[in-house]
Design a protein around this motif. Sequence first.
Motif, PDB file in Angstrom:
ATOM      1  N   ASP A  39     -10.885  -6.303   2.062  1.00  0.00           N
ATOM      2  CA  ASP A  39     -10.292  -5.060   2.527  1.00  0.00           C
ATOM      3  C   ASP A  39      -9.802  -4.319   1.283  1.00  0.00           C
ATOM      4  O   ASP A  39      -8.789  -4.690   0.704  1.00  0.00           O
ATOM      5  N   SER A  40     -10.524  -3.297   0.859  1.00  0.00           N
ATOM      6  CA  SER A  40     -10.168  -2.591  -0.379  1.00  0.00           C
ATOM      7  C   SER A  40      -8.904  -1.742  -0.229  1.00  0.00           C
ATOM      8  O   SER A  40      -8.372  -1.244  -1.216  1.00  0.00           O
ATOM      9  N   HIS A  41      -8.426  -1.616   0.965  1.00  0.00           N
ATOM     10  CA  HIS A  41      -7.188  -0.876   1.203  1.00  0.00           C
ATOM     11  C   HIS A  41      -5.973  -1.796   1.044  1.00  0.00           C
ATOM     12  O   HIS A  41      -4.860  -1.335   0.824  1.00  0.00           O
ATOM     13  N   ASP A  42      -6.185  -3.094   1.111  1.00  0.00           N
ATOM     14  CA  ASP A  42      -5.120  -4.096   1.024  1.00  0.00           C
ATOM     15  C   ASP A  42      -5.078  -4.666  -0.397  1.00  0.00           C
ATOM     16  O   ASP A  42      -5.472  -5.807  -0.641  1.00  0.00           O
ATOM     17  N   LYS A  43      -4.603  -3.878  -1.340  1.00  0.00           N
ATOM     18  CA  LYS A  43      -4.615  -4.266  -2.757  1.00  0.00           C
ATOM     19  C   LYS A  43      -3.688  -5.443  -3.054  1.00  0.00           C
ATOM     20  O   LYS A  43      -3.868  -6.142  -4.036  1.00  0.00           O
ATOM     21  N   GLU A  44      -2.705  -5.662  -2.189  1.00  0.00           N
ATOM     22  CA  GLU A  44      -1.754  -6.756  -2.405  1.00  0.00           C
ATOM     23  C   GLU A  44      -2.420  -8.127  -2.335  1.00  0.00           C
ATOM     24  O   GLU A  44      -1.892  -9.094  -2.888  1.00  0.00           O
ATOM     25  N   HIS A  45      -3.548  -8.236  -1.652  1.00  0.00           N
ATOM     26  CA  HIS A  45      -4.184  -9.536  -1.465  1.00  0.00           C
ATOM     27  C   HIS A  45      -5.411  -9.758  -2.349  1.00  0.00           C
ATOM     28  O   HIS A  45      -6.145 -10.717  -2.145  1.00  0.00           O
ATOM     29  N   LEU A  46      -5.611  -8.902  -3.352  1.00  0.00           N
ATOM     30  CA  LEU A  46      -6.761  -9.088  -4.245  1.00  0.00           C
ATOM     31  C   LEU A  46      -6.654 -10.387  -5.040  1.00  0.00           C
ATOM     32  O   LEU A  46      -7.662 -11.051  -5.273  1.00  0.00           O
ATOM     33  N   ALA A  47      -5.458 -10.766  -5.434  1.00  0.00           N
ATOM     34  CA  ALA A  47      -5.285 -12.022  -6.178  1.00  0.00           C
ATOM     35  C   ALA A  47      -5.656 -13.218  -5.296  1.00  0.00           C
ATOM     36  O   ALA A  47      -6.300 -14.168  -5.765  1.00  0.00           O
ATOM     37  N   ASP A  48      -5.266 -13.172  -4.031  1.00  0.00           N
ATOM     38  CA  ASP A  48      -5.648 -14.238  -3.099  1.00  0.00           C
ATOM     39  C   ASP A  48      -7.159 -14.277  -2.920  1.00  0.00           C
ATOM     40  O   ASP A  48      -7.760 -15.356  -2.899  1.00  0.00           O
ATOM     41  N   ALA A  49      -7.765 -13.106  -2.796  1.00  0.00           N
ATOM     42  CA  ALA A  49      -9.220 -13.030  -2.638  1.00  0.00           C
ATOM     43  C   ALA A  49      -9.929 -13.608  -3.864  1.00  0.00           C
ATOM     44  O   ALA A  49     -10.914 -14.341  -3.736  1.00  0.00           O
ATOM     45  N   LYS A  50      -9.415 -13.301  -5.049  1.00  0.00           N
ATOM     46  CA  LYS A  50      -9.995 -13.838  -6.285  1.00  0.00           C
ATOM     47  C   LYS A  50      -9.941 -15.363  -6.286  1.00  0.00           C
ATOM     48  O   LYS A  50     -10.933 -16.034  -6.577  1.00  0.00           O
TER      49      LYS A  50
END
Length: 124
Positions: A39-50
């Motif tokens: 979800d590119s709108h949910d920038k807070e979870h990019l670290a989790d996605a990585k």
Amino acid sequence: MVRRNNIKLKIWDVAGQPRYRNLWERYCKGSDAIIFVIDSHDKEHLADAKFELHNLLGEKGLVGIPLLVLGNKNDLPGHAPIEKIISDLSLDTITNRPVSCYSCSMKSQHNLDVVIKWLTKIAS
């Protein structure tokens, strides 16, 4: 199953909740490509996605399988640009497989044709 022209895609939508993540490898093994949607709108979870993406790619049975990362929801204002997604997920450090990343919107179907073309090319 999705059909586009003479291409047939079998797509598994495996849930992203933590309790399902141990199943991801089973679904990806033997695939022509791994599609990792964020979800590119949910920038807070990019670290989790990585973290989860690199964990998945570290599985021995998935070595070499091409990776397509989709930053979904680009129809929403404030979505992460593709450069941020590539950087935050460290996609430029992945060297043991073909990797591509697109910004898209499944709601508006933005870039859907580009994604289908990439998958067709990889699967041929």
